[in-house]
Design an enzyme around this catalytic site. Structure first.
Site, PDB file in Angstrom:
ATOM      1  CG  LEU A  58      -1.979  -1.069   1.289  1.00 26.38           C
ATOM      2  CD1 LEU A  58      -2.634  -1.098   2.652  1.00 26.38           C
ATOM      3  CD2 LEU A  58      -3.021  -0.837   0.205  1.00 26.38           C
ATOM      4  N   GLY A  59       2.041   1.165   0.563  1.00 28.08           N
ATOM      5  CA  GLY A  59       2.870   2.374   0.619  1.00 28.08           C
ATOM      6  C   GLY A  59       3.945   2.222   1.662  1.00 28.08           C
ATOM      7  CG  PHE A  63       6.354   3.486  12.081  1.00 25.36           C
ATOM      8  CD1 PHE A  63       7.083   3.763  13.221  1.00 25.36           C
ATOM      9  CD2 PHE A  63       5.230   4.235  11.813  1.00 25.36           C
ATOM     10  CE1 PHE A  63       6.685   4.755  14.083  1.00 25.36           C
ATOM     11  CE2 PHE A  63       4.830   5.230  12.670  1.00 25.36           C
ATOM     12  CZ  PHE A  63       5.559   5.495  13.805  1.00 25.36           C
ATOM     13  CE  LYS A  65       8.808  -2.063   0.257  1.00 27.49           C
ATOM     14  NZ  LYS A  65      10.182  -2.447   0.472  1.00 27.49           N
ATOM     15  CB  VAL A  66       1.749  -0.069   5.076  1.00 16.42           C
ATOM     16  CG1 VAL A  66       0.388  -0.529   5.556  1.00 16.42           C
ATOM     17  CG2 VAL A  66       2.421   0.772   6.145  1.00 16.42           C
ATOM     18  CE  LYS A  81       1.206   1.324  10.826  1.00 17.69           C
ATOM     19  NZ  LYS A  81       1.471   2.579  10.176  1.00 17.69           N
ATOM     20  CG  ASP A 174       3.255  12.618  13.283  1.00 18.50           C
ATOM     21  OD1 ASP A 174       3.189  13.803  12.904  1.00 18.50           O
ATOM     22  OD2 ASP A 174       3.916  11.749  12.690  1.00 18.50           O
TER      23      ASP A 174
END
Length: 619
Positions: A58-59, A63, A65-66, A81, A174
């Site tokens: 996904l992106g 932290f 890659k997801v 995640k 955040d």
């Protein structure tokens, strides 16, 4: 604050807005249809993690890659995640990260992305989290500015989720567009709650450069401590964007943007209702001490309009006066999730009730702050109560809240194997510097030391060594009933903040230190200069030098404060630096000694602590 009618430009800004936010690659973007994708039996089985078949990446978040994945048995979609342990080793200590993540598994709120499970391997920690396919800000970009009723509905969901986490001592720090996701019913789901703690140490927010437009003034100016107030500011920016279709603080040139944020310079369009204007002007206040709190927002008239019942926080006044019930369902759930012993949980609850009955602290006050087991119990008990209330109210959100966690992956450890896991103290205080786990809970072979925790771990170790010294003739306590010691940085105090500051100023004066006059924004920070006596052994000390120190007062929880000392570099005394050709070398020497020797700082901090102790005894 000037007001102006923005009229047309708002429509243009929604285009700009897209430009600002979508250079971030982020995890939950996806265009896939809502129905489950049947898993192709020919799909590469190597593309599996545990019981999850990976569909696509996904992106990349802050932290790692997801990936979008699907549970092989149920077809349920999840996001994975993937946190590379190498990135953690640089910024933090892995034992603490695992404790923090295990605590995050307890968070259950209709508007927070759920953490279903954690898969650990040698190289990675993989968080299995709820998948939400849309972003709130793509929705804003498509729609332009929203009617107030629609913006308020989203805003109520965001604030209720933030209040829930703050009550359980987790600050997001955040909040920004990429972290506000939407499910298929257009309910907000906040991602990454509690993760900023994992990535930060004493010098706060390494990852905040992604969206400075949403960061509070105290965050961009690099303040050591940023507490729940930072989430209020970011939520204010988000509300402004929903109502106005553009950012309150914006500039292509980052230094100019920081200046606008630090000065709190923004305009309010005339079309906003008086109630919305009033709330925004209370949230976007530069000084965090004067900023509205989450509880005050929840009391605001504009905010409360059409507020769904399920979003109201539990009545805390009732909880404080009542005994804590022993709920066997909650206890068994807690021992599975966190590995606590049943007897330990019960004795903690009984102790809290005894203290309350004896007229001491109420169960949710002092005892709560001294025991993470009680924190976790109260959090899980609240989750159970919330589920009951949602069922009673037949809320449409019940489905979202109760959506089943995927069945555990075959690679998960069995629940019993987590029983030696350390507690979650690090998550349970607002700032990352406040506590260090008791050594007795750390597995022997894996003590990893945070740079910021070094003195505390050392002290804890020394104390433990004394206790275990056979010459002391102290019988060893039973390990399960061992009283946990809490180690804190700086000095803790229950006095009034102004009294504490007065004591510190008095002690500094007695020791001959000087300080800068505090500004209103930095009322609780003292910038100190101190002459350090020269010692003949080091040539660099042949001249008198000034050591700088920052002293800051934090609030840990109601009526409980922490005084923190921070080394702030060296300064040449002005009278000796005139006409000195070798000044550059001297400064270089000072910097070198400062970077290699902590003794001058520790020496002066010790003298100050002793002076404060003498003052408090004679006072």
């Amino acid at each position: 604050m000037s007001e102006q009618n923005q009229g047309q430009p708002d429509q243009q800004h929604s285009g700009d807005h897209q430009h600002h936010h979508h250079h971030h690659h982020h995890h939950h973007h996806s265009q896939q249809p809502a129905q489950p994708i049947p898993i192709d039996p020919n799909v590469n089985p190597a593309n599996r993690i545990g019981r999850y078949q990976i569909i696509k990446t996904l992106g990349e978040g802050s932290f790692g890659k997801v990936k979008l994945a699907q549970h092989v048995g149920t077809g349920q979609k999840v996001a994975l995640k993937i946190i590379n342990r190498k990135t953690l080793a640089k910024s933090d200590m892995q034992g603490r990260v695992e404790r923090e993540i295990s605590y995050l598994r307890l968070l259950r709120h209709p508007h927070i992305i759920k953490l279903y499970d954690v898969i650990k391997s040698k190289d990675e920690i993989i968080m299995v989290i709820e998948f939400a396919g849309k972003e709130l800000f793509d929705y804003i970009v498509q729609r332009g500015k929203m009617p107030e009723d629609e913006a308020r509905r989203f805003f109520q969901q965001i604030i209720a989720a933030v209040e829930y986490c703050h009550r359980h001592k987790i600050v997001h720090r955040d909040l920004k567009p990429e972290n506000l996701l939407l499910d298929d019913q257009l309910n907000v789901k906040i991602a990454d709650f509690g993760l900023s703690n994992i990535m930060t140490d004493g010098n706060f927010l390494k990852t905040s450069c992604g969206s400075p437009n949403y960061a509070a003034p105290e965050v961009i100016s690099g303040k050591l401590y940023a507490g729940p107030e930072v989430d209020v500011w970011s939520s204010g920016v988000i509300l402004y964007v929903m109502l106005c279709g553009r950012l309150p603080f914006d500039d292509e040139f980052i230094p100019a943007l920081f200046k606008k944020i630090s000065n709190g310079v923004y305009t309010l369009p005339n079309y906003l209702s008086p109630g919305a204007k009033h709330l925004l002007t209370r949230m976007l206040v530069v000084n965090p001490l004067n900023r509205i709190t989450i509880h005050e927002i929840m009391e605001d008239e504009w905010f409360k309009q059409d507020m769904p019942d399920y979003l109201l926080p539990p009545d805390l006044s009732k909880i404080k006066t009542s005994k804590i019930d022993i709920d066997e369902d909650v206890i068994s759930a807690l021992s599975v999730t966190m590995g606590y012993d049943r007897d330990e949980i019960i004795s903690v609850i009984e102790k809290a009730n005894r203290e309350a009955a004896a007229g001491g602290a109420t169960p949710t006050n002092q005892s709560k702050s001294t025991n993470e087991v009680l924190d976790a119990y109260l959090l899980m008990k609240e989750n159970h109560t919330l589920v009951k209330d949602l069922k009673k109210s037949k809320s449409e959100n019940i489905e979202s809240f109760l959506s089943l966690s995927p069945p555990p992956s075959s690679s998960f450890p069995n629940p019993g194997s987590t029983s030696s896991a350390p507690g979650v103290q690090q998550s349970l205080t607002y700032q990352t510097l406040a506590t260090v786990p008791d050594l007795s809970t750390l597995p022997n072979s894996t003590i990893a030391i945070l740079p910021t925790s070094l003195p505390s771990i050392h002290r804890a170790y020394m104390m433990e060594t004394k206790v275990n010294d056979p010459q002391q003739q102290i019988p060893a306590p039973q390990p399960t009933k061992k009283l946990k010691t809490r180690w804190h940085f700086g000095i803790r105090s229950r006095s009034y903040p102004l009294d504490v500051m007065g004591e510190i100023y008095r002690a500094l004066k007695n020791l001959g230190a000087e300080w800068a006059k505090p500004t209103e924004e930095e009322l609780w920070t003292i910038r100190v200069r101190w002459k350090y006596d020269s010692t003949p052994q080091l040539r660099v000390w042949q001249r008198t030098n000034l050591m700088k120190m920052q002293i800051q007062l934090f609030q840990l929880e109601p009526n409980n404060y922490l005084v923190d000392f921070k080394f702030d570099g060296w300064e040449q005394t002005s009278d000796e630096s005139k006409n000195d050709a070798s000044l550059d070398y001297k400064q270089q020497d000072l910097d070198e000694v400062g970077s290699f020797s902590a003794y001058p700082f520790l020496h002066l901090a010790t003298r100050l602590i002793m002076e404060l102790a003498v003052n408090s005894q004679s006072g």
